[in-house]
Design an enzyme around this catalytic site. Structure first.
Site, PDB file in Angstrom:
ATOM      1  N   SER A  97       0.807  -1.226   0.000  1.00  0.00           N
ATOM      2  CA  SER A  97       0.000   0.000   0.000  1.00  0.00           C
ATOM      3  C   SER A  97       0.834   1.266   0.000  1.00  0.00           C
ATOM      4  O   SER A  97       0.286   2.368   0.084  1.00  0.00           O
ATOM      5  CB  SER A  97      -0.921   0.009   1.215  1.00  0.00           C
ATOM      6  OG  SER A  97      -0.154  -0.106   2.381  1.00  0.00           O
ATOM      7  N   THR A 130      -2.248   3.293   4.834  1.00  0.00           N
ATOM      8  CA  THR A 130      -1.355   4.405   4.544  1.00  0.00           C
ATOM      9  C   THR A 130      -0.393   4.531   5.705  1.00  0.00           C
ATOM     10  O   THR A 130      -0.765   4.261   6.840  1.00  0.00           O
ATOM     11  CB  THR A 130      -2.195   5.690   4.430  1.00  0.00           C
ATOM     12  OG1 THR A 130      -3.027   5.586   3.287  1.00  0.00           O
ATOM     13  CG2 THR A 130      -1.343   6.928   4.326  1.00  0.00           C
ATOM     14  N   THR A 155       1.609   6.960   0.606  1.00  0.00           N
ATOM     15  CA  THR A 155       0.737   5.843   0.219  1.00  0.00           C
ATOM     16  C   THR A 155       0.747   5.630  -1.291  1.00  0.00           C
ATOM     17  O   THR A 155       1.060   6.550  -2.056  1.00  0.00           O
ATOM     18  CB  THR A 155      -0.715   6.141   0.671  1.00  0.00           C
ATOM     19  OG1 THR A 155      -1.507   4.974   0.488  1.00  0.00           O
ATOM     20  CG2 THR A 155      -1.351   7.260  -0.136  1.00  0.00           C
ATOM     21  N   ARG A 193      -7.044   9.085  -9.736  1.00  0.00           N
ATOM     22  CA  ARG A 193      -7.585   9.334  -8.392  1.00  0.00           C
ATOM     23  C   ARG A 193      -6.452   9.717  -7.425  1.00  0.00           C
ATOM     24  O   ARG A 193      -5.386   9.107  -7.395  1.00  0.00           O
ATOM     25  CB  ARG A 193      -8.296   8.078  -7.888  1.00  0.00           C
ATOM     26  CG  ARG A 193      -8.925   8.215  -6.497  1.00  0.00           C
ATOM     27  CD  ARG A 193      -8.018   7.694  -5.394  1.00  0.00           C
ATOM     28  NE  ARG A 193      -8.722   7.584  -4.120  1.00  0.00           N
ATOM     29  CZ  ARG A 193      -8.104   7.321  -2.972  1.00  0.00           C
ATOM     30  NH1 ARG A 193      -6.800   7.145  -2.939  1.00  0.00           N
ATOM     31  NH2 ARG A 193      -8.787   7.229  -1.860  1.00  0.00           N
ATOM     32  N   THR A 217      -5.321   7.167   8.156  1.00  0.00           N
ATOM     33  CA  THR A 217      -5.202   6.013   7.273  1.00  0.00           C
ATOM     34  C   THR A 217      -6.608   5.539   6.935  1.00  0.00           C
ATOM     35  O   THR A 217      -7.556   5.864   7.638  1.00  0.00           O
ATOM     36  CB  THR A 217      -4.379   4.890   7.945  1.00  0.00           C
ATOM     37  OG1 THR A 217      -4.198   3.811   7.015  1.00  0.00           O
ATOM     38  CG2 THR A 217      -5.063   4.365   9.189  1.00  0.00           C
ATOM     39  N   GLY A 218      -6.739   4.804   5.874  1.00  0.00           N
ATOM     40  CA  GLY A 218      -8.062   4.318   5.491  1.00  0.00           C
ATOM     41  C   GLY A 218      -8.548   4.984   4.212  1.00  0.00           C
ATOM     42  O   GLY A 218      -7.748   5.513   3.432  1.00  0.00           O
TER      43      GLY A 218
HETATM   44  N1  GLY Z   1      -5.622   7.011   2.762  1.00  0.00           N
HETATM   45  C1  GLY Z   1      -5.050   6.826   1.519  1.00  0.00           C
HETATM   46  C2  GLY Z   1      -5.938   6.935   0.361  1.00  0.00           C
HETATM   47  O1  GLY Z   1      -7.140   6.895   0.501  1.00  0.00           O
HETATM   48  O2  GLY Z   1      -5.461   7.034  -0.720  1.00  0.00           O
END
Ligand code: GLY
Length: 337
Positions: A94, A196, A214, A224, A247-248
Protein backbone atom coordinates in the site's frame (compact mmCIF):
# COMPACT_ATOMS: atom_id res chain seq x y z
CA UNK A 1 0.68 -14.70 -3.77
CA UNK A 2 -0.16 -12.92 -0.58
CA UNK A 3 -1.32 -9.46 0.23
CA UNK A 4 0.65 -8.13 3.16
CA UNK A 5 -1.66 -5.57 4.62
CA UNK A 6 -1.89 -4.39 8.13
CA UNK A 7 -5.02 -6.25 9.02
CA UNK A 8 -7.35 -4.39 11.22
CA UNK A 9 -6.84 -6.43 14.36
CA UNK A 10 -8.38 -9.52 12.83
CA UNK A 11 -4.91 -10.98 13.03
CA UNK A 12 -4.27 -9.73 16.53
CA UNK A 13 -4.49 -11.41 19.89
CA UNK A 14 -5.10 -8.10 21.54
CA UNK A 15 -8.84 -8.48 21.35
CA UNK A 16 -10.99 -5.58 22.35
CA UNK A 17 -8.77 -3.79 24.81
CA UNK A 18 -9.94 -0.20 24.98
CA UNK A 19 -7.17 2.14 24.11
CA UNK A 20 -9.27 5.22 24.65
CA UNK A 21 -11.66 6.80 27.03
CA UNK A 22 -9.58 5.83 30.02
CA UNK A 23 -10.43 2.17 29.56
CA UNK A 24 -6.96 0.98 28.77
CA UNK A 25 -6.42 -2.03 30.98
CA UNK A 26 -4.06 -4.92 31.15
CA UNK A 27 -3.46 -5.96 27.57
CA UNK A 28 -1.23 -8.34 25.72
CA UNK A 29 0.53 -5.66 23.73
CA UNK A 30 3.33 -6.78 21.53
CA UNK A 31 6.51 -5.26 22.81
CA UNK A 32 8.97 -4.78 20.01
CA UNK A 33 11.87 -4.89 22.41
CA UNK A 34 11.44 -8.63 22.60
CA UNK A 35 9.11 -8.97 25.56
CA UNK A 36 5.51 -10.01 25.54
CA UNK A 37 4.53 -7.17 27.75
CA UNK A 38 1.42 -7.04 29.85
CA UNK A 39 0.94 -3.30 29.73
CA UNK A 40 -0.94 -2.11 32.77
CA UNK A 41 -0.70 1.58 32.09
CA UNK A 42 -2.68 3.78 29.83
CA UNK A 43 -0.23 4.65 27.07
CA UNK A 44 -2.17 7.80 26.27
CA UNK A 45 -1.28 9.33 29.62
CA UNK A 46 2.46 9.16 29.00
CA UNK A 47 4.03 12.43 28.08
CA UNK A 48 7.77 12.06 27.68
CA UNK A 49 9.75 13.21 24.65
CA UNK A 50 10.94 12.31 22.14
CA UNK A 51 7.99 10.44 20.71
CA UNK A 52 7.25 8.82 17.36
CA UNK A 53 3.87 7.42 16.43
CA UNK A 54 3.08 5.62 13.19
CA UNK A 55 0.04 3.97 11.72
CA UNK A 56 -0.03 0.18 11.75
CA UNK A 57 2.64 -2.31 12.69
CA UNK A 58 5.52 -0.20 11.59
CA UNK A 59 8.47 -1.02 13.81
CA UNK A 60 11.06 -0.39 11.12
CA UNK A 61 9.66 3.08 10.53
CA UNK A 62 9.60 4.06 14.21
CA UNK A 63 13.06 2.60 14.71
CA UNK A 64 14.49 4.64 11.85
CA UNK A 65 12.79 7.78 13.16
CA UNK A 66 13.86 7.11 16.75
CA UNK A 67 17.46 6.67 15.68
CA UNK A 68 17.40 10.16 14.18
CA UNK A 69 15.87 11.62 17.35
CA UNK A 70 18.14 9.73 19.73
CA UNK A 71 21.13 11.12 17.87
CA UNK A 72 19.82 14.62 18.45
CA UNK A 73 18.25 14.98 15.02
CA UNK A 74 15.10 16.93 14.28
CA UNK A 75 11.55 15.70 13.88
CA UNK A 76 11.51 16.48 10.14
CA UNK A 77 14.45 14.18 9.41
CA UNK A 78 12.91 11.58 11.70
CA UNK A 79 9.56 11.38 9.92
CA UNK A 80 11.18 11.38 6.49
CA UNK A 81 13.55 8.56 7.43
CA UNK A 82 10.69 6.66 9.05
CA UNK A 83 8.44 6.96 6.00
CA UNK A 84 11.16 5.79 3.64
CA UNK A 85 11.27 2.31 5.17
CA UNK A 86 7.80 1.17 4.11
CA UNK A 87 8.17 3.05 0.83
CA UNK A 88 11.11 0.83 -0.11
CA UNK A 89 9.56 -2.40 1.20
CA UNK A 90 8.23 -4.54 -1.70
CA UNK A 91 6.17 -6.57 0.81
CA UNK A 92 4.15 -3.50 1.67
CA UNK A 93 1.34 -3.42 -0.86
CA UNK A 94 0.00 0.00 0.00
CA UNK A 95 3.04 2.24 -0.05
CA UNK A 96 5.75 3.01 -2.60
CA UNK A 97 7.59 0.09 -4.22
CA UNK A 98 5.24 -2.90 -4.37
CA UNK A 99 2.14 -0.77 -3.90
CA UNK A 100 -0.98 -2.13 -5.59
CA UNK A 101 -1.66 -0.34 -8.86
CA UNK A 102 -4.69 1.51 -10.13
CA UNK A 103 -7.12 -0.18 -12.49
CA UNK A 104 -4.80 0.58 -15.42
CA UNK A 105 -2.03 -1.38 -13.73
CA UNK A 106 -0.03 1.74 -12.85
CA UNK A 107 1.36 2.44 -9.38
CA UNK A 108 0.65 6.07 -8.47
CA UNK A 109 1.90 7.61 -5.25
CA UNK A 110 0.73 10.38 -2.91
CA UNK A 111 2.73 11.87 -0.04
CA UNK A 112 3.04 14.95 2.11
CA UNK A 113 5.36 16.29 4.79
CA UNK A 114 5.11 19.21 7.20
CA UNK A 115 7.54 20.75 9.67
CA UNK A 116 7.27 22.65 12.96
CA UNK A 117 7.47 26.01 11.22
CA UNK A 118 4.32 25.36 9.22
CA UNK A 119 6.18 24.58 6.00
CA UNK A 120 4.58 21.89 3.86
CA UNK A 121 5.29 19.93 0.71
CA UNK A 122 3.39 17.28 -1.18
CA UNK A 123 3.27 15.19 -4.33
CA UNK A 124 0.33 13.39 -5.84
CA UNK A 125 -0.22 11.03 -8.74
CA UNK A 126 3.56 10.57 -8.87
CA UNK A 127 4.86 7.54 -10.75
CA UNK A 128 8.12 5.59 -10.86
CA UNK A 129 9.82 7.27 -7.90
CA UNK A 130 10.64 5.10 -4.89
CA UNK A 131 10.53 7.83 -2.25
CA UNK A 132 7.66 10.26 -2.79
CA UNK A 133 8.12 11.53 0.77
CA UNK A 134 11.58 12.83 -0.13
CA UNK A 135 10.23 14.49 -3.27
CA UNK A 136 7.53 16.10 -1.11
CA UNK A 137 10.23 17.42 1.21
CA UNK A 138 12.13 18.77 -1.79
CA UNK A 139 8.95 20.52 -2.99
CA UNK A 140 8.67 22.07 0.46
CA UNK A 141 12.29 23.17 0.65
CA UNK A 142 13.17 24.02 -2.96
CA UNK A 143 10.03 25.44 -4.55
CA UNK A 144 7.57 28.23 -3.75
CA UNK A 145 4.74 25.65 -3.97
CA UNK A 146 3.15 23.12 -1.67
CA UNK A 147 2.07 20.38 -4.10
CA UNK A 148 3.23 19.05 -7.44
CA UNK A 149 1.29 16.42 -9.33
CA UNK A 150 1.77 13.75 -11.97
CA UNK A 151 4.15 14.47 -14.80
CA UNK A 152 5.20 17.78 -13.29
CA UNK A 153 6.07 16.09 -10.01
CA UNK A 154 8.03 13.42 -11.90
CA UNK A 155 9.95 15.99 -13.95
CA UNK A 156 10.76 17.90 -10.78
CA UNK A 157 11.95 14.72 -9.05
CA UNK A 158 14.19 13.78 -11.97
CA UNK A 159 15.62 17.29 -12.12
CA UNK A 160 16.39 16.99 -8.41
CA UNK A 161 18.34 13.78 -8.99
CA UNK A 162 15.77 11.14 -8.08
CA UNK A 163 15.89 8.05 -10.29
CA UNK A 164 13.02 6.57 -12.26
CA UNK A 165 12.23 2.97 -11.27
CA UNK A 166 9.54 0.40 -11.99
CA UNK A 167 7.51 0.15 -8.78
CA UNK A 168 5.13 -2.60 -9.90
CA UNK A 169 6.36 -5.86 -8.39
CA UNK A 170 5.39 -9.24 -9.81
CA UNK A 171 3.24 -9.87 -6.73
CA UNK A 172 1.30 -6.61 -7.13
CA UNK A 173 0.92 -7.26 -10.84
CA UNK A 174 -0.61 -10.66 -10.09
CA UNK A 175 -3.10 -9.05 -7.71
CA UNK A 176 -4.06 -6.63 -10.44
CA UNK A 177 -4.52 -9.50 -12.93
CA UNK A 178 -6.74 -11.25 -10.40
CA UNK A 179 -8.72 -8.07 -9.75
CA UNK A 180 -9.36 -7.74 -13.49
CA UNK A 181 -10.83 -11.25 -13.58
CA UNK A 182 -13.00 -10.68 -10.50
CA UNK A 183 -14.16 -7.30 -11.81
CA UNK A 184 -14.97 -5.85 -8.41
CA UNK A 185 -15.43 -2.10 -8.90
CA UNK A 186 -12.76 -1.09 -6.40
CA UNK A 187 -11.81 -4.42 -4.92
CA UNK A 188 -12.57 -4.79 -1.25
CA UNK A 189 -12.22 -1.36 0.29
CA UNK A 190 -11.15 -2.03 3.83
CA UNK A 191 -8.23 -1.99 6.18
CA UNK A 192 -7.03 -5.32 4.88
CA UNK A 193 -6.26 -4.00 1.45
CA UNK A 194 -5.91 -0.30 1.92
CA UNK A 195 -3.78 1.57 4.34
CA UNK A 196 -1.35 4.40 4.54
CA UNK A 197 1.75 5.23 6.50
CA UNK A 198 1.26 8.29 8.66
CA UNK A 199 4.06 9.16 11.06
CA UNK A 200 4.35 11.97 13.59
CA UNK A 201 7.40 12.85 15.69
CA UNK A 202 8.25 15.27 18.47
CA UNK A 203 11.98 15.71 18.90
CA UNK A 204 13.98 16.45 22.03
CA UNK A 205 13.41 20.18 21.50
CA UNK A 206 9.67 19.57 21.48
CA UNK A 207 9.29 20.41 17.80
CA UNK A 208 6.82 18.42 15.75
CA UNK A 209 6.80 17.18 12.16
CA UNK A 210 4.66 14.73 10.24
CA UNK A 211 4.72 12.67 7.07
CA UNK A 212 2.18 10.63 5.18
CA UNK A 213 2.81 8.34 2.19
CA UNK A 214 0.74 5.84 0.22
CA UNK A 215 0.06 4.18 -3.09
CA UNK A 216 -3.58 4.88 -2.33
CA UNK A 217 -6.66 2.86 -2.88
CA UNK A 218 -5.89 -0.38 -4.69
CA UNK A 219 -7.41 -0.52 -8.19
CA UNK A 220 -8.60 3.06 -7.95
CA UNK A 221 -9.60 4.96 -11.07
CA UNK A 222 -6.60 6.22 -12.99
CA UNK A 223 -5.97 9.76 -11.81
CA UNK A 224 -7.58 9.33 -8.39
CA UNK A 225 -5.78 11.16 -5.59
CA UNK A 226 -6.60 10.44 -1.96
CA UNK A 227 -6.26 12.28 1.32
CA UNK A 228 -2.62 11.46 1.96
CA UNK A 229 -0.97 14.31 0.03
CA UNK A 230 -3.50 16.88 1.17
CA UNK A 231 -2.27 19.01 4.03
CA UNK A 232 -4.96 18.94 6.71
CA UNK A 233 -6.57 15.77 5.41
CA UNK A 234 -3.97 12.98 5.49
CA UNK A 235 -1.71 14.80 7.92
CA UNK A 236 -1.35 18.10 9.72
CA UNK A 237 0.96 19.50 12.37
CA UNK A 238 0.95 22.78 14.25
CA UNK A 239 3.84 23.37 16.60
CA UNK A 240 1.60 25.24 19.06
CA UNK A 241 -0.72 22.26 19.42
CA UNK A 242 0.39 18.91 18.03
CA UNK A 243 -0.33 16.81 14.98
CA UNK A 244 -2.56 14.19 13.44
CA UNK A 245 -2.52 11.74 10.55
CA UNK A 246 -4.96 9.43 8.85
CA UNK A 247 -5.20 6.01 7.27
CA UNK A 248 -8.06 4.32 5.49
CA UNK A 249 -10.39 5.41 2.75
CA UNK A 250 -9.24 8.88 1.88
CA UNK A 251 -12.50 10.14 0.43
CA UNK A 252 -14.01 10.29 3.93
CA UNK A 253 -10.94 11.90 5.41
CA UNK A 254 -10.98 14.54 2.67
CA UNK A 255 -14.67 15.28 3.11
CA UNK A 256 -14.13 16.05 6.79
CA UNK A 257 -10.53 17.37 6.64
CA UNK A 258 -9.80 15.01 9.50
CA UNK A 259 -6.22 15.79 10.49
CA UNK A 260 -6.80 19.55 10.56
CA UNK A 261 -10.00 18.98 12.52
CA UNK A 262 -8.16 16.92 15.13
CA UNK A 263 -5.45 19.53 15.59
CA UNK A 264 -8.04 22.29 15.94
CA UNK A 265 -9.98 20.23 18.48
CA UNK A 266 -6.79 19.77 20.48
CA UNK A 267 -6.21 23.52 20.26
CA UNK A 268 -9.61 23.96 21.88
CA UNK A 269 -8.59 21.71 24.75
CA UNK A 270 -9.52 18.20 23.69
CA UNK A 271 -7.06 15.43 24.44
CA UNK A 272 -5.56 13.64 21.41
CA UNK A 273 -7.86 10.70 22.12
CA UNK A 274 -10.97 12.84 22.39
CA UNK A 275 -10.05 14.68 19.20
CA UNK A 276 -9.56 11.45 17.23
CA UNK A 277 -12.91 10.14 18.47
CA UNK A 278 -14.69 13.35 17.45
CA UNK A 279 -13.14 13.20 13.97
CA UNK A 280 -14.38 9.64 13.47
CA UNK A 281 -17.81 10.61 14.80
CA UNK A 282 -17.88 13.44 12.26
CA UNK A 283 -17.52 10.85 9.49
CA UNK A 284 -20.19 8.66 11.07
CA UNK A 285 -22.59 11.62 11.36
CA UNK A 286 -21.99 12.90 7.85
CA UNK A 287 -22.01 9.51 6.16
CA UNK A 288 -24.22 7.25 8.26
CA UNK A 289 -25.04 4.90 5.42
CA UNK A 290 -21.51 4.16 4.30
CA UNK A 291 -19.13 4.48 7.22
CA UNK A 292 -19.51 0.77 7.98
CA UNK A 293 -18.05 -0.04 4.58
CA UNK A 294 -15.26 2.52 4.41
CA UNK A 295 -12.77 2.34 7.22
CA UNK A 296 -10.76 5.24 8.56
CA UNK A 297 -8.24 5.46 11.41
CA UNK A 298 -6.65 8.51 13.02
CA UNK A 299 -3.59 9.09 15.17
CA UNK A 300 -2.82 12.27 17.09
CA UNK A 301 -0.14 13.56 19.41
CA UNK A 302 -0.06 16.76 21.41
CA UNK A 303 2.86 18.91 22.46
CA UNK A 304 3.09 17.17 25.82
CA UNK A 305 3.75 13.90 24.02
CA UNK A 306 0.34 12.44 24.83
CA UNK A 307 -1.28 10.55 22.00
CA UNK A 308 -4.61 9.23 20.80
CA UNK A 309 -5.89 6.74 18.24
CA UNK A 310 -9.34 5.86 17.00
CA UNK A 311 -10.80 3.96 14.08
CA UNK A 312 -14.18 3.44 12.55
CA UNK A 313 -13.94 -0.24 13.39
CA UNK A 314 -11.86 -2.89 15.04
CA UNK A 315 -8.44 -3.62 13.66
CA UNK A 316 -6.61 -0.32 13.50
CA UNK A 317 -3.30 -0.45 15.33
CA UNK A 318 -0.29 1.78 15.69
CA UNK A 319 3.36 1.69 16.65
CA UNK A 320 4.56 4.02 19.39
CA UNK A 321 8.12 4.91 20.32
CA UNK A 322 8.26 6.57 23.72
CA UNK A 323 10.45 6.21 26.80
CA UNK A 324 12.95 4.30 24.67
CA UNK A 325 10.48 1.52 23.78
CA UNK A 326 8.69 0.58 20.59
CA UNK A 327 5.26 -0.92 21.20
CA UNK A 328 2.38 -1.99 19.02
CA UNK A 329 -0.99 -0.94 20.39
CA UNK A 330 -4.54 -1.60 19.26
CA UNK A 331 -6.69 1.43 18.67
CA UNK A 332 -10.11 1.86 20.16
CA UNK A 333 -12.85 2.07 17.56
CA UNK A 334 -16.40 3.26 16.99
CA UNK A 335 -18.24 0.28 15.56
CA UNK A 336 -18.55 -2.10 18.50
CA UNK A 337 -21.38 -4.17 17.04
N1 GLY B 1 -5.62 7.01 2.76
C1 GLY B 1 -5.05 6.83 1.52
C2 GLY B 1 -5.94 6.93 0.36
O1 GLY B 1 -7.14 6.90 0.50
O2 GLY B 1 -5.46 7.03 -0.72
Amino acid sequence: MTIKRRKFLKKSVIGTAMAGSGLWGCTTDQNHNGNTAAASINPHSQSSLPIVIATWDNLKATEAAAEVLNNGGGALDAVEQGAKLPEADPQDNSVGYGGLPDRSGIVTLDACIMDHQGNAGAVCFLQNIMHPISVARRVMESTPHVMLSGQGALEFALAEGFEEENLLTEDSKQHWEQWKVEKKPYGEINFENHDTIGILALDQQGNISGACTTSGLAFKMHGRVGDSPIIGAGMYVDNEVGGACATGVGEYVMKTLGSFLIVELMRQGRSPQEACEEAIQRIVKRHPKVYREYEVGYLAVNKKGQHGAYGTEQGFEYTLFQNGNHNLFPSDYYLKS
